[in-house]
Write a protein that holds these residues in place. Structure first.
Motif, PDB file in Angstrom:
ATOM      1  N   ARG A  91       0.814  -1.210   0.000  1.00 53.72           N
ATOM      2  CA  ARG A  91       0.000   0.000   0.000  1.00 53.72           C
ATOM      3  C   ARG A  91       0.854   1.270   0.000  1.00 53.72           C
ATOM      4  O   ARG A  91       0.519   2.253   0.652  1.00 53.72           O
ATOM      5  CB  ARG A  91      -0.969  -0.005   1.176  1.00 53.72           C
ATOM      6  N   GLY A  92       1.961   1.236  -0.701  1.00 53.68           N
ATOM      7  CA  GLY A  92       2.790   2.418  -0.856  1.00 53.68           C
ATOM      8  C   GLY A  92       3.764   2.678   0.263  1.00 53.68           C
ATOM      9  O   GLY A  92       4.560   3.616   0.181  1.00 53.68           O
ATOM     10  N   LEU A 484      -0.442   8.264   1.496  1.00 50.68           N
ATOM     11  CA  LEU A 484      -0.654   7.082   0.669  1.00 50.68           C
ATOM     12  C   LEU A 484      -2.151   6.849   0.537  1.00 50.68           C
ATOM     13  O   LEU A 484      -2.834   6.584   1.529  1.00 50.68           O
ATOM     14  CB  LEU A 484       0.011   5.857   1.311  1.00 50.68           C
ATOM     15  N   GLY A 486      -5.260   4.848  -1.826  1.00 49.76           N
ATOM     16  CA  GLY A 486      -5.410   3.791  -2.810  1.00 49.76           C
ATOM     17  C   GLY A 486      -6.756   3.116  -2.797  1.00 49.76           C
ATOM     18  O   GLY A 486      -7.584   3.316  -1.901  1.00 49.76           O
ATOM     19  N   LEU A 507      -3.016   3.340  -6.866  1.00 50.35           N
ATOM     20  CA  LEU A 507      -2.219   3.868  -5.764  1.00 50.35           C
ATOM     21  C   LEU A 507      -1.754   5.287  -6.080  1.00 50.35           C
ATOM     22  O   LEU A 507      -1.266   5.566  -7.183  1.00 50.35           O
ATOM     23  CB  LEU A 507      -1.006   2.972  -5.514  1.00 50.35           C
ATOM     24  N   ALA A 509       0.789   7.413  -4.027  1.00 49.05           N
ATOM     25  CA  ALA A 509       1.727   7.491  -2.899  1.00 49.05           C
ATOM     26  C   ALA A 509       2.659   8.667  -3.134  1.00 49.05           C
ATOM     27  O   ALA A 509       3.548   8.595  -3.999  1.00 49.05           O
ATOM     28  CB  ALA A 509       2.512   6.194  -2.775  1.00 49.05           C
ATOM     29  N   LEU A 521       5.718  11.466  -6.674  1.00 51.23           N
ATOM     30  CA  LEU A 521       5.382  10.087  -6.354  1.00 51.23           C
ATOM     31  C   LEU A 521       6.558   9.409  -5.658  1.00 51.23           C
ATOM     32  O   LEU A 521       7.721   9.655  -6.002  1.00 51.23           O
ATOM     33  CB  LEU A 521       5.043   9.319  -7.626  1.00 51.23           C
ATOM     34  N   ARG A 525       6.770   2.485  -6.852  1.00 49.81           N
ATOM     35  CA  ARG A 525       5.400   2.019  -6.629  1.00 49.81           C
ATOM     36  C   ARG A 525       4.580   2.346  -7.870  1.00 49.81           C
ATOM     37  O   ARG A 525       4.372   3.521  -8.180  1.00 49.81           O
ATOM     38  CB  ARG A 525       4.745   2.697  -5.431  1.00 49.81           C
ATOM     39  N   GLU A 527       1.486   3.225 -10.227  1.00 56.01           N
ATOM     40  CA  GLU A 527       0.218   3.894  -9.940  1.00 56.01           C
ATOM     41  C   GLU A 527      -0.980   2.973 -10.153  1.00 56.01           C
ATOM     42  O   GLU A 527      -2.020   3.153  -9.525  1.00 56.01           O
ATOM     43  CB  GLU A 527       0.080   5.132 -10.818  1.00 56.01           C
ATOM     44  N   ARG A 553       5.863   4.215 -13.011  1.00 53.80           N
ATOM     45  CA  ARG A 553       6.472   4.496 -11.721  1.00 53.80           C
ATOM     46  C   ARG A 553       7.791   5.225 -11.969  1.00 53.80           C
ATOM     47  O   ARG A 553       8.282   5.270 -13.096  1.00 53.80           O
ATOM     48  CB  ARG A 553       6.702   3.215 -10.923  1.00 53.80           C
TER      49      ARG A 553
END
Length: 616
Positions: A91-92, A484, A486, A507, A509, A521, A525, A527, A553
């Protein structure tokens, strides 16, 4: 939130209505990681993914990172293929903000703060539980993004006696890869054991494209093949004392040799060893009270070489002790009380200012059922020798709606203690660092309609005091913040005779610190990511395929080094000569996609692997 979010939500809501589903009956899996006590998946309020042994064999998974790829909310960054350093993000969150357990024992490097997922043999794994969201209120430090717990093979049936059961597998494939493993399990209700060994060797490929600067790529231009070898053994056994209780012991050791493109400073070869030794005893003095005492030690050691000459050595050790009490107050109401002790120690050819610290945590949890509602409340306080006290808590509530729907909401706080490298690495560490802290909010809606299950989860995590390099101090400092956000969408169903598993992750983040990188960003991670699995059995044959897409990313905080989106397609087939003997073949990266998950580091091209497997 990402601009495609509304359309994605609509898609995930509509898909179940369009699928032609057939009825299927499956046992609800038991999950222990989310609450530190056994619960059915249906009762657990956390976002959890369970990967079973049958899942690993059906998908012909060859490594732990391979198993984790495609789990909702997870992203991986790999430094060049098999056995190379692999970072996992949930989750980032940062890769060192994930707690990893093997059979309940905390593992991971006390210097780096991460776990060498790539070195844990897949053949020893019985089940993996991935809990997404904060769990510091139960486990203490590191569980900002979530918890990954690996359960090794246990042996026996716990339900009745049975003969000894052997197993073996032998495989070969691209990049001069060969593997062999074997094991023996046995026992029944009162005693059980499992022994396993494995060996894998690959010549690999030239992992790094090379760049002759110390701080980009691998810092070298060395166009040779970067091989990897892993030899491992695992043992586990247990005994039940009738109705009074049981005990269980486990040992895992892996030895690996990893070749990579490097430099005099970073080396070009490492010889690594990981070990985990643990034991648990559970006693039930009365029907509603079970107390469990567990102890464990996890070691990791790495010796670095450059051009066959010794360069440096790192060794960390984590000793843990836990005493837990599960008390059923009444039907549908349970408390979990406990105390944890953890000591980290570092040994190195470099002189750290301090080489040990300990942490003591006490926690309490309440699980309650109120008609259509259920709740979970947990609170924990940790006292750390280095940074003092930290208190975390969480609250989750679920409500069962008509038509097989359930709504859930949760809020939790978490923290991560600085690593030994961040605190004490010679010429770099900052002993005045404070823990990173977080606040997370999540809401979700799920549905269970006979053979079709789906879920949509929305979350936001704010992380404060992120540790990053401060150019003014020439050392790490608590200077950053991150937000973060998502969405995760999951679907499991049956389309005619095909089993379908699909998930979508969106996501956002971003760095929210007072720095030039504010609004950027966070690195590595994607997106967006999408994972699809299709499988079908026809007589002695089973065929299937997987698709994985990862969006854009960046590789750096400044967002100047872009990593392009990529799509991977794998296909697989299995033929069973008997119920226990099967020939498997897997073609990975079918369309020979050229991609990177870490800048400058290549990933495998089209690859074929064939395995002969015998087992129950």
């Amino acid at each position: 939130m990402h601009p495609t979010l509304p359309s994605a939500v609509g898609l995930l809501v509509v898909i179940p209505a369009l699928v032609v589903a057939q009825a299927a009956t499956e046992m609800d899996p038991i999950i222990v990681t989310a609450t530190r006590t056994a619960q059915t998946a249906e009762a657990t309020l956390a976002s959890v993914t369970v990967i079973t042994r049958s899942d690993l064999e059906r998908r012909q998974i060859r490594s732990l990172p391979d198993a984790l790829r495609g789990v909702p909310g997870l992203a991986l960054a790999n430094n060049g293929g098999r056995g190379k350093t692999t970072s996992v993000f949930i989750r980032g969150s940062e890769s060192d903000q994930i707690l990893v357990l093997i059979d309940g024992i905390k593992v991971g490097s006390a210097t780096l703060g991460t776990t060498a997922f790539e070195q844990i043999p897949i053949e020893f794994i019985d089940r993996i539980e991935v809990v997404r969201g904060p769990r510091s209120s139960l486990y203490g430090s590191e569980a900002i993004g979530g918890v990954i717990q690996i359960f090794t093979r246990e042996g026996g049936t716990r339900e009745g006696g049975g003969p000894l059961t052997p197993r073996f597998s032998i495989g070969a494939g691209s990049y001069d890869t060969a593997s062999i493993s074997g094991g023996l399990s046995g026992g029944g209700q009162d005693a059980w054991f499992d022994l396993g060994v494995s060996l894998e060797d690959t010549k690999g490929f030239d992992a790094c494209r090379g760049r002759e600067t110390p701080f980009a790529g691998c810092g070298a231009d060395d166009p040779d093949r970067d091989g990897y070898r892993n030899a491992a053994v695992n043992a586990r056994a247990g005994y039940r004392f009738g109705e009074l209780g049981w005990f269980d012991v486990q040992w895992l050791q892996t030895d690996s040799l990893n070749e990579y493109d490097g430099s005099l400073f970073a080396g070009d070869e490492s010889k690594d060893r990981q070990q985990v030794l643990g034991g648990r005893i559970a006693l039930t003095p009365v029907a509603r009270w079970t107390m469990t005492l567990s102890a464990g030690r996890a070691w990791d050691e790495s010796r670095i070489f450059f051009e066959d000459q010794f360069s440096s050595r790192y060794r960390t050790q984590r000793d843990s002790l836990a005493w837990q009490h599960d008390i059923a107050i009444a039907d549908g109401h349970q408390t979990v009380l406990g105390v944890d002790y953890l000591q980290d120690q570092v040994g190195s050819s470099l002189a750290y200012a301090r080489n040990s610290r300990d942490n003591t945590g006490v926690f309490a949890e309440y699980l309650g059922q109120f008609g259509a509602s259920n709740a979970q409340i947990s609170l924990r306080h940790d006292e750390n020798q280095q940074f003092g006290g930290e208190t975390t808590g969480s609250l989750a509530w679920g409500y069962r709606l008509p038509a097989g729907l359930r709504f859930a909401a949760s809020y939790g706080t978490a923290f991560k203690a600085p690593t030994f490298n961040e605190l004490y690495f010679p010429g770099f560490g900052n002993p005045n660092l404070e823990p990173e802290t977080s606040r997370s909010l999540e809401i979700g809606l799920s549905g269970d309609h006979r053979a079709t299950q789906w879920a949509i989860n929305l979350y936001q995590t704010d992380v404060d005091d992120l540790i990053a390099y401060d150019a003014l101090l020439w050392a790490p400092a608590n200077i950053d913040r991150a937000r973060l956000r998502g969405l995760e969408g999951l679907l499991t169903t049956r389309v005619y005779d095909w089993n379908l598993n699909a998930n979508l992750t969106l996501l956002d983040a971003r760095n929210r610190g007072a720095s030039p990188n504010n609004g950027n960003l966070l690195p590595r991670r994607p997106e967006q990511s999408i994972a699809l699995d299709l499988d079908r059995r026809v007589g002695r044959w089973q065929v299937g395929g997987s698709l994985f897409f990862a969006g854009r990313r960046f590789d750096d905080l400044a967002n100047t080094v872009k990593l392009d989106p990529y799509t991977l397609v794998d296909v697989r087939a299995e033929y069973r000569f008997t119920p226990s003997l099967a020939l498997q073949g897997r073609l990975e990266n079918l369309f020979d996609e050229d991609y990177e998950t870490t800048a400058w580091y290549r990933q495998p091209g089209r690859s074929l692997f064939v395995t002969l497997r015998y087992g129950p």
